[in-house]
Scaffold this motif. Structure first.
Motif, PDB file in Angstrom:
ATOM      1  N   THR A 116       0.823  -1.218   0.000  1.00 55.76           N
ATOM      2  CA  THR A 116       0.000   0.000   0.000  1.00 55.76           C
ATOM      3  C   THR A 116       0.853   1.261   0.000  1.00 55.76           C
ATOM      4  OG1 THR A 116      -0.216  -0.257   2.418  1.00 55.76           O
ATOM      5  CG2 THR A 116      -2.046  -1.021   1.045  1.00 55.76           C
ATOM      6  N   LEU A 119       1.659   1.883  -3.447  1.00 52.95           N
ATOM      7  CA  LEU A 119       0.465   2.412  -4.104  1.00 52.95           C
ATOM      8  C   LEU A 119       0.256   3.887  -3.760  1.00 52.95           C
ATOM      9  CD1 LEU A 119      -1.972   1.571  -5.876  1.00 52.95           C
ATOM     10  CD2 LEU A 119      -3.208   1.087  -3.760  1.00 52.95           C
ATOM     11  N   TYR A 123       1.457   5.417  -7.114  1.00 53.29           N
ATOM     12  CA  TYR A 123       0.255   5.294  -7.942  1.00 53.29           C
ATOM     13  C   TYR A 123      -0.951   5.932  -7.249  1.00 53.29           C
ATOM     14  CZ  TYR A 123       3.118   1.845 -10.374  1.00 53.29           C
ATOM     15  OH  TYR A 123       4.125   1.213 -11.051  1.00 53.29           O
ATOM     16  N   TYR A 127      -4.970   4.946  -7.254  1.00 53.83           N
ATOM     17  CA  TYR A 127      -5.653   4.639  -5.989  1.00 53.83           C
ATOM     18  C   TYR A 127      -6.940   5.446  -5.841  1.00 53.83           C
ATOM     19  CZ  TYR A 127      -6.369   4.363  -0.896  1.00 53.83           C
ATOM     20  OH  TYR A 127      -6.900   4.180   0.358  1.00 53.83           O
ATOM     21  N   GLY A 133     -10.560   1.315  -4.809  1.00 51.75           N
ATOM     22  CA  GLY A 133      -9.272   1.261  -4.116  1.00 51.75           C
ATOM     23  C   GLY A 133      -9.380   1.577  -2.635  1.00 51.75           C
TER      24      GLY A 133
END
Length: 234
Positions: A116, A119, A123, A127, A133
């Motif tokens: 996470t 993420l 990203y 997300y 997400g």
């Protein structure tokens, strides 16, 4: 292939989330998960009893070794009593289930935090692009908070039983010539239980900040705009 291209196009390193509770608490969870499983999984200790014999016979110390995963009967030890005969014995109890469950939760919590954080930092647009997400993140975080409660409570009870089983006063009861010797050092295991409940607090508290990222907390019109991938209106 489309999903790979989508991830590649969505990559953008941004350390900004670390300044927000969502990312900062996740880093704390990552660190405390390491502390939790490392203090338990890497533990090795010993308990000592003394065989006291009247002069001119010599006295001796007997050491029983134990460690993770706390199958105490797996390591026998030998006691030579005062009449010259030898006794083979072992510590009593198998507390591997609670210890391994606790370490398993810690390892998987560490892996989830790692995923996470990548993420969040690399990203973030992916997300936040859809509502799925944050919702999935919230569900998994709630699940881990519950697992930390279960595993920490189970391991706390297991540690109490380990302390009793390795107490030299209890071990020395196996022979008349035996007396309690050196107590095992349990500070590291005590810390592991504390880290477990600290993880519980962190994961449970983080649920609120993740919930704020979901469409359940946001304004319906804003959630619809995010779902469509557009920018919010004025």
């Amino acid at each position: 292939m489309a999903s790979v291209q989508r991830l590649a196009s969505g990559f953008s390193l941004d350390l900004g989330p670390l300044k927000e509770p969502l990312g900062f608490i996740r880093v704390l969870e990552w660190v405390f998960a390491i502390f939790a499983f490392a203090t338990t999984g890497g533990y090795s200790g010993k308990t000592t009893i003394k065989v006291t014999c009247p002069p001119p016979l010599s006295s001796s110390d007997v050491t029983a070794v134990f460690g993770y995963p706390f199958r105490l009967g797996a390591h026998p030890f030998h006691i030579t009593i005062c009449n010259g005969s030898q006794i083979t014995s072992h510590l009593q109890g198998d507390f591997s289930s609670s210890a391994e469950f606790y370490v398993c939760v810690g390892v998987f919590g560490f892996l989830y935090c790692t995923a996470t954080l990548i993420l969040y930092l690399c990203y973030q647009s992916v997300y936040r692009q859809t509502s799925r997400g944050p919702i999935i993140d919230l569900v998994v975080t709630v699940l881990f908070a519950f697992l930390w409660l279960l595993s920490s409570s189970a391991w706390g009870k297991g540690l109490t039983d380990v302390k009793w089983a390795t107490d030299p006063n209890n071990v020395a009861s196996i022979c008349d010539d035996c007396k309690a010797g050196e107590f095992p050092s349990m500070g590291r295991l005590n810390a592991s239980v504390i880290f477990g409940f600290l993880n519980l607090i962190l994961w449970a508290g983080n649920c609120w900040f993740i919930y704020k990222e979901t469409r359940f907390h946001k304004d319906p019109s804003q959630a619809a705009t995010v779902e469509e991938g557009g920018a919010p209106g004025p």
